[in-house]
Scaffold this motif. Structure first.
Motif, PDB file in Angstrom:
ATOM      1  N   VAL A  87      26.194 -14.331 -31.703  1.00 10.36           N
ATOM      2  CA  VAL A  87      25.405 -15.214 -30.836  1.00 10.36           C
ATOM      3  C   VAL A  87      25.433 -16.642 -31.374  1.00 10.36           C
ATOM      4  O   VAL A  87      25.506 -17.624 -30.603  1.00 10.36           O
ATOM      5  CB  VAL A  87      23.968 -14.682 -30.709  1.00 10.36           C
ATOM      6  CG1 VAL A  87      23.110 -15.654 -29.912  1.00 10.36           C
ATOM      7  CG2 VAL A  87      23.971 -13.311 -30.046  1.00 10.36           C
ATOM      8  N   GLU A  99      28.409 -18.434 -30.207  1.00  9.98           N
ATOM      9  CA  GLU A  99      28.327 -18.854 -28.810  1.00  9.98           C
ATOM     10  C   GLU A  99      27.622 -20.211 -28.671  1.00  9.98           C
ATOM     11  O   GLU A  99      27.959 -21.001 -27.779  1.00  9.98           O
ATOM     12  CB  GLU A  99      27.576 -17.801 -27.995  1.00  9.98           C
ATOM     13  CG  GLU A  99      28.279 -16.454 -27.884  1.00  9.98           C
ATOM     14  CD  GLU A  99      27.451 -15.450 -27.109  1.00  9.98           C
ATOM     15  OE1 GLU A  99      26.426 -15.860 -26.512  1.00  9.98           O
ATOM     16  OE2 GLU A  99      27.811 -14.265 -27.087  1.00  9.98           O
ATOM     17  N   PHE A 100      26.615 -20.460 -29.517  1.00  8.16           N
ATOM     18  CA  PHE A 100      25.821 -21.695 -29.382  1.00  8.16           C
ATOM     19  C   PHE A 100      26.367 -22.829 -30.247  1.00  8.16           C
ATOM     20  O   PHE A 100      25.773 -23.903 -30.266  1.00  8.16           O
ATOM     21  CB  PHE A 100      24.363 -21.403 -29.775  1.00  8.16           C
ATOM     22  CG  PHE A 100      23.571 -20.697 -28.713  1.00  8.16           C
ATOM     23  CD1 PHE A 100      22.818 -21.428 -27.798  1.00  8.16           C
ATOM     24  CD2 PHE A 100      23.575 -19.324 -28.612  1.00  8.16           C
ATOM     25  CE1 PHE A 100      22.090 -20.796 -26.820  1.00  8.16           C
ATOM     26  CE2 PHE A 100      22.846 -18.675 -27.637  1.00  8.16           C
ATOM     27  CZ  PHE A 100      22.103 -19.414 -26.725  1.00  8.16           C
ATOM     28  N   GLY A 136      21.206  -8.574 -28.448  1.00 11.97           N
ATOM     29  CA  GLY A 136      21.855  -9.854 -28.156  1.00 11.97           C
ATOM     30  C   GLY A 136      20.954 -10.772 -27.348  1.00 11.97           C
ATOM     31  O   GLY A 136      20.908 -11.992 -27.587  1.00 11.97           O
ATOM     32  N   ARG A 189      19.783 -14.384 -28.676  1.00 19.44           N
ATOM     33  CA  ARG A 189      20.197 -15.483 -27.808  1.00 19.44           C
ATOM     34  C   ARG A 189      18.983 -16.308 -27.374  1.00 19.44           C
ATOM     35  O   ARG A 189      19.044 -17.550 -27.350  1.00 19.44           O
ATOM     36  CB  ARG A 189      20.929 -14.932 -26.598  1.00 19.44           C
ATOM     37  CG  ARG A 189      21.563 -16.012 -25.718  1.00 19.44           C
ATOM     38  CD  ARG A 189      22.366 -15.397 -24.584  1.00 19.44           C
ATOM     39  NE  ARG A 189      23.490 -14.620 -25.099  1.00 19.44           N
ATOM     40  CZ  ARG A 189      23.553 -13.295 -25.059  1.00 19.44           C
ATOM     41  NH1 ARG A 189      22.546 -12.605 -24.523  1.00 19.44           N
ATOM     42  NH2 ARG A 189      24.597 -12.670 -25.552  1.00 19.44           N
ATOM     43  N   ASN A 190      17.895 -15.670 -27.015  1.00 13.38           N
ATOM     44  CA  ASN A 190      16.716 -16.422 -26.568  1.00 13.38           C
ATOM     45  C   ASN A 190      16.040 -17.144 -27.721  1.00 13.38           C
ATOM     46  O   ASN A 190      15.497 -18.241 -27.524  1.00 13.38           O
ATOM     47  CB  ASN A 190      15.727 -15.460 -25.890  1.00 13.38           C
ATOM     48  CG  ASN A 190      16.097 -15.170 -24.450  1.00 13.38           C
ATOM     49  OD1 ASN A 190      15.804 -15.932 -23.537  1.00 13.38           O
ATOM     50  ND2 ASN A 190      16.772 -14.046 -24.246  1.00 13.38           N
ATOM     51  N   ASP A 240      18.360 -20.162 -28.304  1.00 13.04           N
ATOM     52  CA  ASP A 240      18.237 -21.097 -27.180  1.00 13.04           C
ATOM     53  C   ASP A 240      16.912 -21.840 -27.237  1.00 13.04           C
ATOM     54  O   ASP A 240      16.855 -23.053 -26.985  1.00 13.04           O
ATOM     55  CB  ASP A 240      18.358 -20.324 -25.863  1.00 13.04           C
ATOM     56  CG  ASP A 240      18.230 -21.230 -24.657  1.00 13.04           C
ATOM     57  OD1 ASP A 240      19.197 -21.948 -24.335  1.00 13.04           O
ATOM     58  OD2 ASP A 240      17.146 -21.217 -24.033  1.00 13.04           O
TER      59      ASP A 240
END
Length: 475
Positions: free
Chosen positions: A315, A318-319, A347, A351-352, A355
């Motif tokens: 993850v 991804e960011f 995930g 992810r949260n 984010d």
């Protein structure tokens, strides 16, 4: 046998029938012994009475004419109607007298006194023979055993008929009692069948048999949880519709501004606003889909052994591009942290958290992601920590930020959607973990620490590693 009343009736009938059959078998043996005892006593009594009634002078016995019954006299009936006797003179072997059912030949050919079993005309007889004191005369009294069996059959038929009637009456009584006892259950079933599809009011427990009360109580508890879940869904749909209405209206307004832009700069500014609105709406739609997935359940069925460090690293990759674009940095310290869970839900969790930290931390924010194993009350827990050095959250808002659609404070935090951290909390609860929130990096920002139960395979591996390390230290 699927119906409860049929099972109860058949079971009780079988128990009663077996008990009655055992009792009847014992009664049959006892009745047969009683019949044989009565017959033996009767044969002895009749033989002795006949012997005592004979005259002292027996020379002329049996030569006189016999008396006969009157024409209207009915023949003797009963279990001893076939009884026969004979009177024999010992010296000459002459038959002095005999009854009509008795055979022509001696019932006891050897003229031995006492009880014996004999075969007369191919039929078994029970016989008693008694002689006088001078051994001049012997009286032989016999009874065909078929007479005893006939009496036993009459008793057996009457007993079986009575027992069958009693069993029929007991069966009807049991059926009525069972039907009466199950009537409240049938009434509950009928009332449930007449309900509207979404009527989740509790079923009545009053008047139910005690055996069914726990079942109905558990059913009411399940309906209460279902009603609560449906209410949450209604609230969620209402809040989601409200949250979607605002960005969609903003997108429409920004599109209209772009459509009527007077110059290039105004059009670019409207386009930037439109792109930002689309990103926000897309993020909201994604989080709504994630929320629907998490709340649908089934994570236990999809669970497998997962390394939380691997999920956090994927993850974070991804960011990475988003962080670089906003002059932000992500530090990952991924220690081995095995858990048993759904990799997709885990995930969503990571992810949260990332984010939330990047989006609300602002430009230049540093975010640290760390996974490790910690010992908590003699239990090993896989730990995930996501912390930033951004503006942070006020102490009073740290617990409420995990509520759905709640926005903490002003500024960057207030611009969020209010769903990310609520999803995190639901994933943690679904995996049996605990969640803590507090200050982030260097005494600033916001940090979240999550502890999930370590997988069984991970615990075994950790135990082996600890044993090996202890052996090395001892060595």
């Amino acid at each position: 046998m699927r119906a409860l009343r049929t099972r109860l009736l058949v079971t009780l009938a079988a128990v009663i029938f077996v008990a009655w059959g055992s009792w009847f078998g014992l009664q049959y043996l006892e009745m047969w012994a009683q019949q044989c005892g009565e017959a033996d006593n009767m044969l002895r009594d009749v033989g002795e009475r006949i012997l005592q009634s004979l005259p002292e002078d027996i020379a002329t016995a049996g030569r006189q004419q016999r008396l006969v019954l009157g024409g209207d006299a009915a023949p003797t009936r009963g279990k001893f109607s076939a009884l026969g006797f004979q009177v024999w003179e010992h010296g000459s072997g002459r038959r002095l007298m005999s009854s009509r059912p008795a055979p022509e030949s001696a019932i006891v050919p050897n003229f031995a006194d006492g009880y014996s079993d004999a075969i007369v005309a191919g039929e078994p007889w029970r016989v008693f023979a008694v002689s006088d004191a001078q051994a001049r005369v012997q009286v032989q009294v016999g009874l065909p055993q078929s007479a005893l069996y006939a009496e036993l059959r009459r008793w057996f038929g009457a007993s079986v008929g009575t027992a069958l009637l009693l069993l029929l009456g007991i069966g009807i009584a049991i059926w009525l009692v069972i039907h009466w006892s199950l009537r409240p259950v049938l009434q509950v079933s009928e009332s449930l069948a007449r309900r509207a599809p979404m009527d989740l009011t509790p079923l009545p427990e009053r008047g139910l048999p005690e055996e069914f009360t726990p079942l109905v109580r558990s059913f009411n508890h399940s309906m209460a949880r279902l009603a609560q879940a449906l209410q949450h869904e209604r609230d969620f749909l209402g809040e989601a519709a409200h949250e979607l209405r605002t960005p969609l209206a903003a997108l429409l307004a920004q599109a209209q501004v772009l459509q009527h832009a007077g110059d290039r700069d105004e059009a670019r500014q409207a386009l930037d606003h439109l792109v930002a609105g689309i990103e926000r709406t897309s993020r909201l739609a994604q989080q709504l889909l994630d929320a629907a997935r998490v709340e649908a359940g089934g994570s236990s069925a999809r669970a497998a052994d997962v390394d939380l460090a691997l999920v956090a690293g994927m993850v974070a990759d991804e960011f990475e591009l988003l962080a670089l674009r906003n002059d932000q940095s992500i530090e990952v310290e991924a220690g081995h942290a095995p858990v048993h869970g759904d990799i997709d839900d885990l995930g969503i969790l990571v992810r949260n958290l990332l984010d939330n930290a990047l989006r609300h931390g602002g430009p230049g924010t540093r975010v640290r992601v760390e996974t490790r194993v910690e010992v908590e009350e003699d239990a090993r827990m896989a730990t995930l920590i996501v912390a930033d050095d951004g503006p942070g959250i006020a102490h009073g808002d740290r617990e409420r930020v995990f509520e759905r659609f709640y926005r903490a404070g002003d500024g960057l935090r207030a611009q969020g959607i209010g769903m990310g951290l609520s999803l995190v909390e639901r994933v943690v609860a679904a995996h049996g973990g605990r969640l803590y929130s507090g200050v982030g990096l260097d005494g600033r920002g916001f940090g979240v620490e999550i502890r999930l139960p370590m997988s069984a395979a991970g615990r075994t591996q950790a135990d082996r590693l600890g044993a090996a390390q202890a052996a090395m230290i001892d060595g």
